[in-house]
Design a protein around this motif. Structure first.
Motif, PDB file in Angstrom:
ATOM      1  N   UNK A  52       0.830  -1.209   0.000  1.00 39.64           N
ATOM      2  CA  UNK A  52       0.000   0.000   0.000  1.00 39.64           C
ATOM      3  C   UNK A  52       0.864   1.259   0.000  1.00 39.64           C
ATOM      4  N   UNK A  53       1.974   1.220   0.723  1.00 44.09           N
ATOM      5  CA  UNK A  53       2.881   2.373   0.734  1.00 44.09           C
ATOM      6  C   UNK A  53       3.468   2.616  -0.649  1.00 44.09           C
ATOM      7  N   UNK A  54       3.797   1.531  -1.365  1.00 45.06           N
ATOM      8  CA  UNK A  54       4.336   1.682  -2.719  1.00 45.06           C
ATOM      9  C   UNK A  54       3.316   2.361  -3.632  1.00 45.06           C
ATOM     10  N   UNK A  55       2.082   1.854  -3.661  1.00 48.80           N
ATOM     11  CA  UNK A  55       1.096   2.440  -4.564  1.00 48.80           C
ATOM     12  C   UNK A  55       0.689   3.838  -4.101  1.00 48.80           C
ATOM     13  N   UNK A  56       0.720   4.091  -2.793  1.00 52.29           N
ATOM     14  CA  UNK A  56       0.410   5.427  -2.287  1.00 52.29           C
ATOM     15  C   UNK A  56       1.449   6.456  -2.738  1.00 52.29           C
ATOM     16  N   UNK A 206       2.467  -6.042  -8.050  1.00 51.60           N
ATOM     17  CA  UNK A 206       1.109  -5.590  -7.773  1.00 51.60           C
ATOM     18  C   UNK A 206       1.094  -4.130  -7.341  1.00 51.60           C
ATOM     19  N   UNK A 207       2.058  -3.751  -6.496  1.00 52.18           N
ATOM     20  CA  UNK A 207       2.145  -2.364  -6.058  1.00 52.18           C
ATOM     21  C   UNK A 207       2.402  -1.417  -7.216  1.00 52.18           C
ATOM     22  N   UNK A 208       3.212  -1.865  -8.175  1.00 55.04           N
ATOM     23  CA  UNK A 208       3.510  -1.039  -9.342  1.00 55.04           C
ATOM     24  C   UNK A 208       2.291  -0.836 -10.227  1.00 55.04           C
ATOM     25  N   UNK A 209       1.495  -1.892 -10.393  1.00 55.36           N
ATOM     26  CA  UNK A 209       0.261  -1.782 -11.184  1.00 55.36           C
ATOM     27  C   UNK A 209      -0.701  -0.796 -10.524  1.00 55.36           C
ATOM     28  N   UNK A 210      -0.862  -0.919  -9.210  1.00 55.18           N
ATOM     29  CA  UNK A 210      -1.758  -0.020  -8.482  1.00 55.18           C
ATOM     30  C   UNK A 210      -1.213   1.410  -8.443  1.00 55.18           C
ATOM     31  N   UNK A 211       0.104   1.545  -8.462  1.00 62.93           N
ATOM     32  CA  UNK A 211       0.723   2.871  -8.488  1.00 62.93           C
ATOM     33  C   UNK A 211       0.265   3.657  -9.715  1.00 62.93           C
ATOM     34  N   UNK A 212       0.170   2.981 -10.861  1.00 61.91           N
ATOM     35  CA  UNK A 212      -0.304   3.640 -12.078  1.00 61.91           C
ATOM     36  C   UNK A 212      -1.736   4.128 -11.885  1.00 61.91           C
ATOM     37  N   UNK A 213      -2.578   3.282 -11.277  1.00 64.72           N
ATOM     38  CA  UNK A 213      -3.950   3.681 -11.004  1.00 64.72           C
ATOM     39  C   UNK A 213      -4.025   4.861 -10.053  1.00 64.72           C
ATOM     40  N   UNK A 214      -3.201   4.830  -9.020  1.00 63.49           N
ATOM     41  CA  UNK A 214      -3.127   5.938  -8.073  1.00 63.49           C
ATOM     42  C   UNK A 214      -2.741   7.230  -8.778  1.00 63.49           C
ATOM     43  N   UNK A 215      -1.777   7.143  -9.683  1.00 61.71           N
ATOM     44  CA  UNK A 215      -1.322   8.332 -10.412  1.00 61.71           C
ATOM     45  C   UNK A 215      -2.454   8.958 -11.210  1.00 61.71           C
ATOM     46  N   UNK A 216      -3.250   8.122 -11.864  1.00 58.27           N
ATOM     47  CA  UNK A 216      -4.382   8.630 -12.654  1.00 58.27           C
ATOM     48  C   UNK A 216      -5.407   9.296 -11.747  1.00 58.27           C
ATOM     49  N   UNK A 217      -5.790   8.606 -10.676  1.00 57.21           N
ATOM     50  CA  UNK A 217      -6.776   9.158  -9.750  1.00 57.21           C
ATOM     51  C   UNK A 217      -6.297  10.428  -9.078  1.00 57.21           C
ATOM     52  N   UNK A 218      -5.036  10.452  -8.679  1.00 57.15           N
ATOM     53  CA  UNK A 218      -4.488  11.629  -8.000  1.00 57.15           C
ATOM     54  C   UNK A 218      -4.438  12.843  -8.912  1.00 57.15           C
ATOM     55  N   UNK A 219      -4.104  12.624 -10.176  1.00 58.71           N
ATOM     56  CA  UNK A 219      -4.067  13.739 -11.134  1.00 58.71           C
ATOM     57  C   UNK A 219      -5.453  14.335 -11.324  1.00 58.71           C
ATOM     58  N   UNK A 220      -6.448  13.479 -11.452  1.00 58.70           N
ATOM     59  CA  UNK A 220      -7.829  13.958 -11.597  1.00 58.70           C
ATOM     60  C   UNK A 220      -8.294  14.684 -10.339  1.00 58.70           C
ATOM     61  N   UNK A 221      -7.983  14.121  -9.179  1.00 54.82           N
ATOM     62  CA  UNK A 221      -8.385  14.746  -7.922  1.00 54.82           C
ATOM     63  C   UNK A 221      -7.707  16.079  -7.692  1.00 54.82           C
ATOM     64  N   UNK A 222      -6.442  16.165  -8.055  1.00 53.47           N
ATOM     65  CA  UNK A 222      -5.688  17.412  -7.879  1.00 53.47           C
ATOM     66  C   UNK A 222      -6.300  18.541  -8.705  1.00 53.47           C
ATOM     67  N   UNK A 223      -6.755  18.215  -9.894  1.00 50.21           N
ATOM     68  CA  UNK A 223      -7.413  19.232 -10.727  1.00 50.21           C
ATOM     69  C   UNK A 223      -8.695  19.726 -10.065  1.00 50.21           C
ATOM     70  N   UNK A 224      -9.404  18.816  -9.401  1.00 51.11           N
ATOM     71  CA  UNK A 224     -10.623  19.202  -8.699  1.00 51.11           C
ATOM     72  C   UNK A 224     -10.326  20.158  -7.554  1.00 51.11           C
ATOM     73  N   UNK A 225      -9.178  19.954  -6.883  1.00 51.80           N
ATOM     74  CA  UNK A 225      -8.784  20.840  -5.790  1.00 51.80           C
ATOM     75  C   UNK A 225      -8.630  22.275  -6.291  1.00 51.80           C
ATOM     76  N   UNK A 226      -8.005  22.419  -7.461  1.00 51.09           N
ATOM     77  CA  UNK A 226      -7.756  23.761  -7.994  1.00 51.09           C
ATOM     78  C   UNK A 226      -9.016  24.397  -8.578  1.00 51.09           C
TER      79      UNK A 226
END
Length: 259
Positions: A52-56, A206-226
């Motif tokens: 979880x720390x890796x994907x986070x 597995x952590x690396x695969x989820x890391x990619x998903x985290x990156x996509x979600x985080x980018x979308x969420x960050x735009x919402x913050x702004x």
């Protein structure tokens, strides 16, 4: 790790990571989704926490990168805070292997309720910067170090604690506090990941695969913050604080054993 990665399992965990990354970048608490999902997939608890720390790291890195590129965060002004958060997390990760965390399990649900209440009712929560209580140096040596220590030692709600500290002690507006919180959260994630990796606990594929998903979600969420600012951050922080409190209380006291 002895876990068979089917295409269905990968798709499910990837989707969970996207959603968690989106939530994490705005309010924190994405681990409420990813850790149970990893354990459901068959990972032992320590391996689930390490993975979880890796994907986070993916989510917090890409959220931080987005905020830095948009000028919300100036890294030169945060060097000491980043270092203190890293050191605190490293110490916490080492300490958690030696100390009983039972007292935090009792205290944390009520702390999360307090955070939710603060964000819900405090008149200080807005888009505007307010009076600074601590200088940047003092903030780094106290709040950044303490929350970093907590993240390495226990973890849930770290993003909310960082955001609360920036609002109440650094005088930041909510969107600015959220942006700076992600940078420090990336620092603490990296520190914990290093020590988990040394112990051989990380499921890298597995952590690396989820890391990619985290990156996509985080980018979308960050735009919402702004674009949405307080309108989306405040209710989501309050909601996630409440959900985390209920989750932690139910786990500790087996509140739903009768269901």
């Amino acid at each position: 790790m002895g876990i068979e990665l089917s295409y269905e399992l990968i798709a499910i965990l990837f989707t969970v990571a996207v959603i968690a990354g989106f939530i994490d970048s705005i309010a924190g608490g994405g681990g409420l989704l990813t850790i149970p999902a990893l354990m459901w997939a068959g990972l032992p608890p320590t391996v689930a926490l390490a993975t979880n720390k890796l994907q986070s790291c993916g989510g917090s890195f890409f959220a931080s990168l987005y905020f830095v590129r948009k000028g919300m965060v100036k890294l030169n002004d945060m060097k000491l805070a980043i270092l203190c958060a890293f050191i605190g997390s490293a110490i916490g990760t080492i300490a958690v292997q030696q100390v009983d965390t039972a007292f935090l399990e009792v205290l944390l649900p009520f702390l999360m309720l307090g955070i939710g209440g603060y964000f819900l009712f405090s008149k200080k929560i807005s888009e505007d910067d307010r009076h600074q209580v601590l200088t940047p140096g003092l903030f780094a040596l106290t709040a950044a170090l303490a929350v970093g220590l907590y993240d390495g030692f226990f973890g849930p709600g770290t993003g909310s604690f960082f955001a609360l500290a920036f609002v109440s002690l650094a005088g930041y507006g909510l969107a600015k506090a959220t942006a700076h919180a992600k940078v420090l959260n990336f620092s603490t994630n990296i520190a914990s990941l290093i020590f988990f990796a040394i112990g051989g606990k990380v499921f890298w594929l597995l952590g690396g695969i989820m890391l990619v998903g985290q990156a996509i979600g985080a980018t979308l969420g960050s735009r919402m913050v702004l674009t949405k600012g307080t309108k989306i951050i405040k209710p989501l922080v309050v909601t996630m604080s409440l959900i985390m409190s209920v989750k932690l209380l139910s786990t500790q006291y087996d509140l739903f054993a009768w269901v």
